[in-house]
Design a protein around this motif. Structure first.
Motif, PDB file in Angstrom:
ATOM      1  N   PHE A   1      -4.282 -12.380 -17.880  1.00  0.00           N
ATOM      2  CA  PHE A   1      -5.046 -11.977 -16.702  1.00  0.00           C
ATOM      3  C   PHE A   1      -5.829 -10.695 -16.979  1.00  0.00           C
ATOM      4  CE2 PHE A   1      -5.071  -9.135 -12.985  1.00  0.00           C
ATOM      5  CZ  PHE A   1      -5.907  -9.854 -12.139  1.00  0.00           C
TER       6      PHE A   1
ATOM      7  N   GLY B   1      -7.852 -11.655 -20.753  1.00  0.00           N
ATOM      8  CA  GLY B   1      -8.533 -12.929 -20.917  1.00  0.00           C
ATOM      9  C   GLY B   1      -8.205 -13.613 -22.231  1.00  0.00           C
TER      10      GLY B   1
ATOM     11  N   ASP C   1     -13.437 -25.973 -17.973  1.00  0.00           N
ATOM     12  CA  ASP C   1     -13.839 -24.600 -17.658  1.00  0.00           C
ATOM     13  C   ASP C   1     -15.350 -24.450 -17.746  1.00  0.00           C
ATOM     14  OD1 ASP C   1     -11.206 -23.728 -17.298  1.00  0.00           O
ATOM     15  OD2 ASP C   1     -10.966 -23.316 -19.436  1.00  0.00           O
TER      16      ASP C   1
ATOM     17  N   HIS D   1     -10.926 -15.227 -16.417  1.00  0.00           N
ATOM     18  CA  HIS D   1     -10.094 -15.974 -17.365  1.00  0.00           C
ATOM     19  C   HIS D   1     -10.751 -16.080 -18.745  1.00  0.00           C
ATOM     20  CE1 HIS D   1     -12.910 -19.016 -16.092  1.00  0.00           C
ATOM     21  NE2 HIS D   1     -12.446 -19.892 -16.948  1.00  0.00           N
TER      22      HIS D   1
END
Length: 285
Positions: A122, A125, A134, A193
Motif C-alpha cells: 500500500f 506499490g 489493472d 497500487h
C-alpha cells in the motif's frame, strides 16, 4: 542497445510500462491543477487517507480498489464540508482529516497480525505486479479523467487564477472545487497500487511542476507533464531492472530528478536571456 530493450521483452515489465504510462497521463491531468492551485498538502493527505478503506477491504477479503475509492469519497466529502466552515482554515481541516483517517487506518491494521506485506504494498506499490485487468481499469480511469478535465476546464481555470471571477461568471466555484477534488481522488486511487501512496505524489506533482517553466498554457503543461511522467516510467523501470532497485520508488525518484533538472535548465535559460537583454540594451545606448 540490448541493455535498453531487454527488460521490456519480459511480459510483466511490458505491463508495468503500460500501467505507468496510463498513470502518468492520469496524474498529469489532475496534478497540473494541484500544482497551479498549491494543493500538494491536500494531495498528500488524500493519498494517506486511503489507508482505512484499503486496510478494511484487505481484512474482509474485499477489493482493495473499492476500499480505496470509499476512503477517497469520505476524504473528498470531508474536505468539501470543512472548506465551507468559515471559522476553520482549509489547511486545519485537511490536517485534521489527514491525522484522523491515518490513525483509523493504523488502528484497523493493528487488528491484523499478518498485514505487514500488504501495508508495504500500500505504501510503496508494486508496479511489476500490474495485471491485464489493472490496465483495463486504468484505461477507464484515464477516459473518465479526460472527460472531467475537458468539461471542467473553464471552471477549473477560473478557480485556479481568480475564484471571485469564477463566481461572477456563474461557474459555481464550490461545485468546481468539489469536482476537482474528485479528479484528484481518481488519480490517487488509480495510482496507489502502482507506485503506492508514499510515492504517488512523485508522479502527481513532479512532472507538472517540471513542465511549468516550459509550457505556455495549462493544456501544454498537461501534455508535457504526461510526457515527462512516461519518460520517468520508462527510465525508472530500466534502471530498476539493471540496478535491482524497487521499481515504483525508482520511477518516482526519477520523476523528482527530472523536476530538478528542468528548473536548473530553466534557470540557466532565464539567466542567459537576461544577460542577452542586458548586452542588447547596452549596445543600443
Amino acid at each position: 542497445m540490448e541493455w535498453l530493450t531487454v527488460p521490456f521483452e519480459v511480459t510483466f515489465v511490458q505491463r508495468a510500462l503500460w500501467g505507468g504510462m496510463l498513470v502518468s497521463a492520469i496524474c498529469a491531468l489532475a496534478g497540473t491543477w494541484v500544482v497551479l492551485r498549491g494543493m500538494a498538502f491536500l494531495g498528500d493527505a488524500m493519498s494517506h487517507g486511503l489507508l482505512p478503506g484499503v486496510a478494511l477491504a484487505a481484512l474482509l477479503g474485499g477489493n482493495l480498489l473499492v476500499g480505496a475509492l470509499l476512503s477517497a469519497v469520505v476524504m473528498t466529502a470531508g474536505v468539501t464540508a470543512l472548506g465551507r466552515t468559515p471559522k476553520l482554515s482549509q489547511d486545519t481541516g485537511i490536517g485534521l482529516l489527514f491525522v484522523g483517517m491515518l490513525s483509523l487506518g493504523v488502528i484497523i491494521v493493528s487488528r491484523s497480525q499478518s498485514f505487514a506485506v500488504d501495508l508495504t504494498g500500500f505504501l510503496f506499490g508494486d508496479v511489476l505486479a500490474v495485471r491485464e485487468q489493472d490496465l483495463v481499469l486504468l484505461g477507464a480511469a484515464l477516459l473518465l479523467a479526460l472527460v472531467v478535465s475537458v468539461l471542467g476546464h473553464r471552471a477549473f481555470l477560473a478557480l485556479a487564477f481568480d475564484p471571485r471571477k469564477a463566481r461572477t461568471l456563474g461557474l459555481r466555484p464550490r461545485l468546481a472545487h468539489a469536482v476537482l477534488l474528485g479528479l484528484l481522488a481518481l488519480a490517487i486511487v488509480a495510482s496507489f497500487h502502482i507506485v503506492g501512496t508514499l510515492l504517488v505524489l512523485g508522479l502527481l506533482i513532479a512532472p507538472p511542476a517540471a513542465a511549468l517553466p516550459w509550457a505556455r498554457s495549462v493544456r501544454g503543461v498537461m501534455a508535457l507533464a504526461a510526457l515527462l511522467g512516461i519518460t520517468a516510467t520508462f527510465g525508472g523501470l530500466l534502471l530498476s531492472w539493471h540496478l535491482s532497485t524497487a521499481a515504483g520508488a525508482t520511477v518516482s525518484a526519477l520523476a523528482v530528478a527530472l523536476f530538478f533538472l528542468s528548473h536548473l535548465a530553466s534557470g540557466l535559460r532565464d539567466h542567459r536571456r537576461a544577460r542577452f537583454v542586458g548586452v542588447h540594451a547596452a549596445a543600443t545606448d
